[in-house]
Design a protein around this motif. Structure first.
Motif, PDB file in Angstrom:
ATOM      1  N   ASP A  25      16.211  89.176  36.406  1.00  0.00           N
ATOM      2  CA  ASP A  25      16.710  90.485  36.844  1.00  0.00           C
ATOM      3  C   ASP A  25      16.404  90.681  38.326  1.00  0.00           C
ATOM      4  N   ASP A  49      14.957  93.120  41.120  1.00  0.00           N
ATOM      5  CA  ASP A  49      14.091  94.298  41.313  1.00  0.00           C
ATOM      6  C   ASP A  49      14.208  94.777  42.752  1.00  0.00           C
ATOM      7  N   ARG A  57      13.112 105.892  38.804  1.00  0.00           N
ATOM      8  CA  ARG A  57      13.496 104.543  38.385  1.00  0.00           C
ATOM      9  C   ARG A  57      14.776 104.596  37.572  1.00  0.00           C
ATOM     10  N   SER A  58      15.705 103.682  37.907  1.00  0.00           N
ATOM     11  CA  SER A  58      16.940 103.542  37.138  1.00  0.00           C
ATOM     12  C   SER A  58      17.272 102.068  36.993  1.00  0.00           C
ATOM     13  N   THR A  59      17.974 101.741  35.907  1.00  0.00           N
ATOM     14  CA  THR A  59      18.407 100.369  35.656  1.00  0.00           C
ATOM     15  C   THR A  59      19.884 100.364  35.329  1.00  0.00           C
ATOM     16  N   HIS A  62      21.190  92.590  35.390  1.00  0.00           N
ATOM     17  CA  HIS A  62      20.358  93.791  35.416  1.00  0.00           C
ATOM     18  C   HIS A  62      19.797  94.002  36.825  1.00  0.00           C
ATOM     19  N   ASP A  79      17.205  96.748  38.799  1.00  0.00           N
ATOM     20  CA  ASP A  79      16.244  97.825  38.606  1.00  0.00           C
ATOM     21  C   ASP A  79      15.869  98.401  39.970  1.00  0.00           C
ATOM     22  N   ARG A  89      13.548 101.282  42.072  1.00  0.00           N
ATOM     23  CA  ARG A  89      12.431 102.222  42.022  1.00  0.00           C
ATOM     24  C   ARG A  89      12.301 102.941  43.361  1.00  0.00           C
TER      25      ARG A  89
END
Length: 572
Positions: free
Chosen positions: A198, A200, A231-233, A241, A243, A245
């Motif tokens: 993923d 980040d 925070r959102s994904t 994905h 993510d 923050r």
């Protein structure tokens, strides 16, 4: 983002057409897809500003493909391709990625065993239904099972190049559409691992709510998995994905350290913090007793407070870096700015898509001091390998344009290492080259002793300079050769040859572990792109990332040397 969507659609259409034995269209679609992938400009902007004519000015895109692109830009789909997919009995995009399966074999599997997916294929292999088909056999069945495993493993993670492009797209979008003080990617991407799970990302934002609205509303979002204040994904088209923050400025360094990882590195750092009377978390470094935050704004500050030399992200794998940083003995790693040239580049003289002069001009724009033109040798017929007369014509072309540019042009070739370890051109031709990259392009399933002897024999040739993509792997598609790499590295060191770090995201060969292993023998390395088009020259950063993960300094890498120093070394 839209460029990759359109390229993927053209690739998929090509796969379906090839399955149905349409000869010329798959090649045309793939060529157009590659050109679109390589564009530095959003294709929707080209269409908006210059219309269909602008699209047709892109090499490889004719009137029909331009119409397909316009249809997708205006409607979100291409009617012809949707009908093709409906008629296709199989998920060709999956099956054609399985190494060892071409269109004819896929068609036979569909017609005789009703195989439509990789899952169907695995079941058929495990039930030994495939080995009895004409043209397959028990060995093919075993190889297919191995390839399925690699396919499934690779689809859990994405290649570094794809992840980096997606992350940079998100950063660009967020900067353009929201008010951010800072935004960066973290995780294994920041550590430049060869594959990424993923993505980040961390931001500092004065209005977190607005930032999250912008993030979840990006044009490439397929699904919002979670949406919070800090925070959102989201899941992008293609299942990736991402993510995001929002972090306060006073904790940004601590958060970057924590979310960059690796897990094992963070554990070692937390243990060190405890031993020094601190508590380390994603929010900062705190006094264990006083609970007072003593550092958090910068990563450098955290490492310094713990009595450590700053540890670059690429080294954070708990491979001894913490102990060495305690002694202030970490090496000064090679950087992209140290690179003075690229020693493995293809042009239209073989399978490259840009002319020699286009490549030279691009290298000059990158402020390179030198490049080597290394088109394929004659045995690589599938890659339009050059016969000797074609090679000599290329030399004349290099001589013709050399005086027109500041960048120095080395006459080179990527020469096949043949089955017996000999090189694909005779010595009298090799002697006329400035640089020879020797590579294995066949016989990948050879026994360990046979492959080792083959490569060692090639290294005995006095004209070979660089061992190209030394392990032969293709990430997610082909494992490295079965070879004695200690013996190969020892021979490289003894014969004063150079090991390539191939920067192409599908190769990244040597990988970080083999780089560390080879470094123990005192060998020199060359970080090259293996470019097949001008935009591929930007792959250099991925090779530099692997070199840094392998603890290399600029002194370990020959294409950080000046032109005169490099020429002197090659002659010696």
């Amino acid at each position: 983002m839209i460029n990759r969507e359109i390229a993927d659609i053209l690739y998929e259409a090509a796969d379906i057409l090839e399955l149905n034995e349409v000869e010329w269209k798959p090649r045309a679609y793939r060529k157009a897809a590659r050109k679109i992938e390589d564009l530095n400009e959003d294709i929707s902007n080209i269409y908006r500003d210059r219309g269909k004519k602008g699209l047709e000015e892109i090499p490889g895109i004719g009137s029909r493909i331009a119409d397909h692109i316009i249809e997708y830009l205006e409607t979100g789909e291409v009617g012809k391709f949707e009908k093709l997919k409906e008629k296709s009995p199989v998920k060709t995009g999956e099956l054609v990625e399985i190494r060892g399966l071409g269109p004819k074999k896929v068609k036979k599997l569909v017609e005789q065993l009703n195989i439509k997916t990789v899952s169907d294929l695995r079941e058929a292999v495990e039930q030994h239904q495939i080995k009895n088909l004409t043209g397959f056999g028990e060995k093919t069945e075993k190889n297919i099972l191995k390839s399925i495993g690699m396919f499934e493993k690779s689809h859990d993670r994405m290649q570094l190049g794809k992840a980096m492009n997606l992350a940079e797209d998100v950063i660009t979008y967020m900067k353009e559409h929201s008010d951010l003080e800072k935004i960066d990617y973290a995780g294994s991407l920041r550590r430049m691992k060869e594959t990424i799970g993923d993505i980040d990302m961390l931001v500092i934002a004065s209005d977190p709510d607005r930032t999250m609205n912008t993030f979840v509303s990006m044009e490439n979002v397929e699904r919002v998995e979670s949406r919070g204040v800090t925070r959102s994904t989201v899941i992008l088209k293609g299942g990736i994905h991402v993510d995001l923050r929002v972090v306060p400025a006073e904790s940004y360094g601590a958060a970057m350290q924590y979310f960059t990882g690796s897990k094992d590195h963070n554990i070692a750092l937390r243990d060190l913090a405890i031993s020094k009377g601190y508590k380390l978390s994603e929010y900062g470094l705190f006094g264990k007793v006083s609970q007072e935050k003593v550092e958090g704004e910068s990563e450098q500050g955290i490492y310094e407070r713990l009595g450590l030399q700053y540890i670059p992200p690429e080294l954070r794998e708990n491979r001894g870096e913490v102990d060495i940083a305690r002694q202030n003995s970490l090496p000064e790693l090679v950087t992209l700015n140290d690179i003075k040239g690229d020693l493995h580049i293809h042009t239209t003289f073989s399978e490259g898509s840009d002319s020699l002069e286009d490549v030279v001009r691009a290298a000059e724009d990158m402020s390179y001091e030198y490049i080597a033109i290394t088109d394929h040798s004659r045995s690589r017929r599938i890659s339009k390998g050059m016969e000797i007369e074609e090679l000599k014509l290329q030399w004349e072309e290099i001589d013709r344009i050399s005086g027109e540019y500041d960048v120095k042009i080395l006459k080179g070739a990527e020469v096949d290492i043949l089955k017996d370890g000999s090189l694909d051109y005779p010595d009298e031709v090799l002697g006329g080259l400035d640089i020879v990259v020797g590579s294995v392009h066949s016989g990948f399933e050879s026994a360990k002793e046979e492959m080792t002897e083959r490569i060692v024999a090639a290294l005995e040739n006095k004209y070979l300079n660089i061992l190209g993509h030394p392990s032969g792997r293709l990430i997610g598609k082909r494992e490295p050769y079965n070879a004695d790499f200690d013996m190969i590295f020892e021979t490289v060191a003894d014969k004063e040859k150079i090991l390539e770090i191939n920067s192409h995201p599908e190769r990244l060969d040597l990988n970080d572990k083999l780089i560390l292993q080879a470094k123990m023998f005192g060998v020199k390395f060359s970080i090259n792109t293996d470019s097949h088009s001008v935009p591929n020259l930007d792959f250099m950063r991925f090779g530099v990332g692997q070199a840094r993960r392998g603890w290399l300094t600029k002194d370990d890498v020959v294409n950080t040397f000046s032109y005169n120093s490099l020429k002197k070394m090659l002659k010696a």
